[in-house]
Design a protein around this motif. Structure first.
Motif, mmCIF file in Angstrom:
data_model
loop_
_atom_site.group_PDB
_atom_site.id
_atom_site.type_symbol
_atom_site.label_atom_id
_atom_site.label_comp_id
_atom_site.label_asym_id
_atom_site.label_seq_id
_atom_site.Cartn_x
_atom_site.Cartn_y
_atom_site.Cartn_z
ATOM 1 N N THR A 143 23.498 -17.615 78.526
ATOM 2 C CA THR A 143 22.201 -17.722 77.693
ATOM 3 C C THR A 143 21.321 -18.939 78.204
ATOM 4 O OG1 THR A 143 21.521 -18.330 75.466
ATOM 5 C CG2 THR A 143 23.436 -19.202 76.324
ATOM 6 N N VAL A 144 20.064 -18.800 77.953
ATOM 7 C CA VAL A 144 19.201 -20.329 78.062
ATOM 8 C C VAL A 144 18.678 -20.764 76.775
ATOM 9 C CG1 VAL A 144 18.800 -19.837 80.491
ATOM 10 C CG2 VAL A 144 17.258 -18.839 78.609
ATOM 11 N N ALA A 175 15.911 -23.987 82.350
ATOM 12 C CA ALA A 175 15.588 -22.904 82.971
ATOM 13 C C ALA A 175 13.896 -23.058 83.175
ATOM 14 C CB ALA A 175 15.630 -21.821 81.636
ATOM 15 N N TRP A 176 13.362 -23.719 82.365
ATOM 16 C CA TRP A 176 11.656 -23.791 82.639
ATOM 17 C C TRP A 176 11.390 -24.900 83.607
ATOM 18 C CZ3 TRP A 176 8.465 -20.074 82.114
ATOM 19 C CH2 TRP A 176 8.930 -18.904 81.058
ATOM 20 N N GLU A 180 11.016 -17.799 71.465
ATOM 21 C CA GLU A 180 12.399 -18.022 71.953
ATOM 22 C C GLU A 180 12.469 -18.640 73.521
ATOM 23 O OE1 GLU A 180 11.189 -14.988 70.967
ATOM 24 O OE2 GLU A 180 12.527 -14.221 69.279
ATOM 25 N N ASP A 223 13.862 -17.778 76.334
ATOM 26 C CA ASP A 223 13.551 -17.002 77.478
ATOM 27 C C ASP A 223 12.341 -15.954 77.351
ATOM 28 O OD1 ASP A 223 14.702 -15.422 75.466
ATOM 29 O OD2 ASP A 223 16.219 -14.902 77.123
ATOM 30 N N GLN A 224 11.683 -16.361 76.298
ATOM 31 C CA GLN A 224 10.662 -15.154 75.883
ATOM 32 C C GLN A 224 8.953 -15.846 75.906
ATOM 33 O OE1 GLN A 224 11.362 -11.822 75.603
ATOM 34 N NE2 GLN A 224 13.379 -12.451 76.008
ATOM 35 N N ILE A 225 9.094 -17.147 76.041
ATOM 36 C CA ILE A 225 7.502 -17.649 75.932
ATOM 37 C C ILE A 225 6.657 -17.117 77.107
ATOM 38 C CG2 ILE A 225 8.239 -19.911 74.743
ATOM 39 C CD1 ILE A 225 8.079 -21.544 77.306
#
Ligand SMILES: [Zn+2]
Lengths: 145, 389
Positions: free
Chosen positions: B141-142, B150-151, B249, B251-253
């Motif tokens: 997960t991130v 992650a970013w 979220e 991982d969804q931006i």
């Protein structure tokens, strides 16, 4: 046959399973990656929500995706929560993959290590961990043109 | 959607701000003890007794516990919003403005706990207070704090940014912390030490992440009128805003070009009387180094992906820290990376002290305005502009 709710929660105890994402986790038991799709407007969304964020329809259909896409985010965990078969002495890679079904639709999972990098094409496979199938991405075997 | 409506502008003020200072160890004190010390100091600083406070707004401990500890006889409004700290500032300011209370005591107590450092478990009291889940969460997960890592990887991919770019944030903060007696980490940090630091989640290392500490900050928020009768110069809240987007979220931006920070920038700019050219001191949140890089770019000091080069251009060799555009320091207290993980309360307290002329060796000469941008990308981006009365 669908798992009983109690059994589903027990088998995915390391995840936060709730009413809205239970279908997704049931899909994992059949090695199917189910992502929510709106039955009215066709829009995909993830993580699972009770209403389509595009049109507010409640006609949500957990639908299997191809599992192909492009690596959008990549991290390597040098430490993390204990998990069977995960040894952080070799940094554990996690990727967020932008799925081919829709721009901006992303799914996060581990990935087979190798020369993995942001921008690469990957495809979905499954491994077994603690008695349940776990999604894992691998470098795509062939480039589709 | 962004509105310049801001009827509260300059009507509400900080009358005072105090800190206990921060320590990177498991102290033998409770979180409530740290909060109480800071709160008592803030009330004394403003010449307030127990009967003079009628509003309570803080993180931990809960307002009812703090009221009982301090023996405050009558409270007419209280809240315990989640961190980060502009949640507490904006709630208290709005409550005073609306007349729900007149003098609000506002606090945040930082405390080393299992969610921010495993080292906290060496304290049996902290371990006993923790409810561990029976099964550890999946590493696949991130979500949560991992999202910034992650970013950070995406930022490097999109702009060709290097680890050195992140390191400049850590070094700037550490150099500044050396002049702050409240800071947890004050020894100098070199780029080589940064690059050789223990990797936690690639591409972020130990020095890219805020340092878990014990300690607390406290504040008095009241009407500007009332604050003018108190001992210290009032610091007016020019604007306070929050920002969030639909795909929030981790991982969804939508991407680095559209998340909560962009909403904050548009809204804060519209509501405030000044922007970066008029800001004497800047506080980009640095719970993770990538967040500060993004704030420097998103408020407009430089373009996307250019923060590293921009900081190199304006690096002041003598102080071993940055002077944005050759004059404006950022996080002069050392930020969350070096003063301690305060969820923004340290940034707000330092800004107030800078504008009141109480910042000691790190005083920005003649500072009258401060721009603060606490929080990150997903569901906690926030902004605050402050003006000395
Ligand atoms: Zn729809």
């Amino acid at each position: 046959m669908a798992e009983a709710d109690e059994e589903l929660l027990e088998r995915f105890a390391s995840h936060s399973v709730d009413r809205d994402n239970a279908a997704h986790f049931r899909g994992r038991l059949n090695r199917q990656l189910l992502i929510n799709r709106c039955g009215d407007c066709g829009r995909w969304h993830h993580p699972p929500k009770p209403v389509c964020p595009g049109c507010w329809s409640t006609a949500i259909e957990p639908s299997e995706v191809d599992g192909t896409g492009e690596v959008h985010l990549l991290i390597r965990l040098h430490q993390g929560p204990p998990a069977p078969g995960v040894d952080y002495s070799t940094p554990y890679p996690v990727v967020t993959v932008e799925l081919d079904e829709q721009q901006g639709l992303r799914f996060t999972a581990t990935v087979e290590e190798g020369d993995i990098a942001i921008g690469q094409r990957v495809e979905l496979d499954w491994i077994e961990r603690a008695g349940v199938p776990v999604p894992i991405f691998r470098l795509a075997r062939e480039v589709s043109l | 959607m962004t509105s310049d409506r801001n009827p509260m502008k300059n009507a509400i003020a900080f009358a005072g701000a105090t800190t206990t200072g921060f320590e990177r160890r498991n102290t033998t004190r409770s979180q409530a003890s740290w909060a109480a010390e800071a709160c008592i100091d803030a009330m004394r600083q403003c010449d307030l007794g127990p009967k003079d406070v009628d509003g309570l707004c803080g993180s931990w401990p809960p307002a009812n516990e703090l009221q009982a500890i301090l023996g405050l006889p009558e409270i007419t409004w209280f809240e315990n919003p989640p961190v980060p700290f502009i949640n507490h500032v904006s709630a208290a300011a709005a409550a005073v403005f609306a007349g729900l209370c007149e003098v609000a005591l506002v606090w945040h107590a930082a405390y080393r706990q299992p969610w921010n450092t495993a080292g906290s478990l060496k304290d049996p009291f902290r371990a006993a207070a923790e409810n561990f889940p029976a099964v550890a969460p999946s590493p696949d997960t991130v979500m949560h704090a991992v999202g910034y890592t992650a970013w950070a990887s995406r930022y490097m991919h999109e702009f060709g940014a290097t680890k050195e770019d992140f390191g400049l944030i850590a070094i700037n903060d550490r150099s500044n912390a050396a002049r702050n007696p409240a800071a947890a980490l004050t020894h100098p940090l070199t780029m080589q030490e940064y690059l050789e630091a223990r990797m936690i989640r690639w591409p972020l290392c130990l020095f890219d992440m805020d340092v878990a500490v014990d300690g607390a900050d406290a504040f008095i928020v009241t009407t500007a009128e009332r604050a003018r009768d108190m001992p210290l110069p009032p610091v007016l809240i020019n604007a306070a805003v929050h920002g969030m987007v639909a795909n929030n979220e981790e991982d969804q931006i939508d991407g680095l070009a559209h998340h909560g920070q962009h909403i904050v920038v548009d809204s804060l700019k519209a509501k405030s009387d000044f922007w970066i050219d008029g800001a004497d001191v800047f506080f980009p949140y640095d719970g993770f180094s990538i967040i500060a890089l993004a704030w420097i770019e998103n408020v407009g000091y430089c373009g996307a992906g250019e923060a590293g080069e921009f900081m190199r251009q304006y690096w002041d060799a003598e102080s071993n820290s940055v002077r944005l555009n050759g004059k404006v320091p950022f996080n002069p207290h050392g930020g969350s990376l070096s003063e301690g993980a305060t969820q923004g309360s340290g940034h707000v307290r330092e800004a107030i002290h800078q504008l009141q002329g109480l910042a000691g060796d790190r005083q920005v000469p003649g500072a009258r305005t401060a721009l603060l941008t606490p929080g990150g990308f997903f569901f906690n981006a926030q902004g605050l502009t402050l003006i000395r009365d």
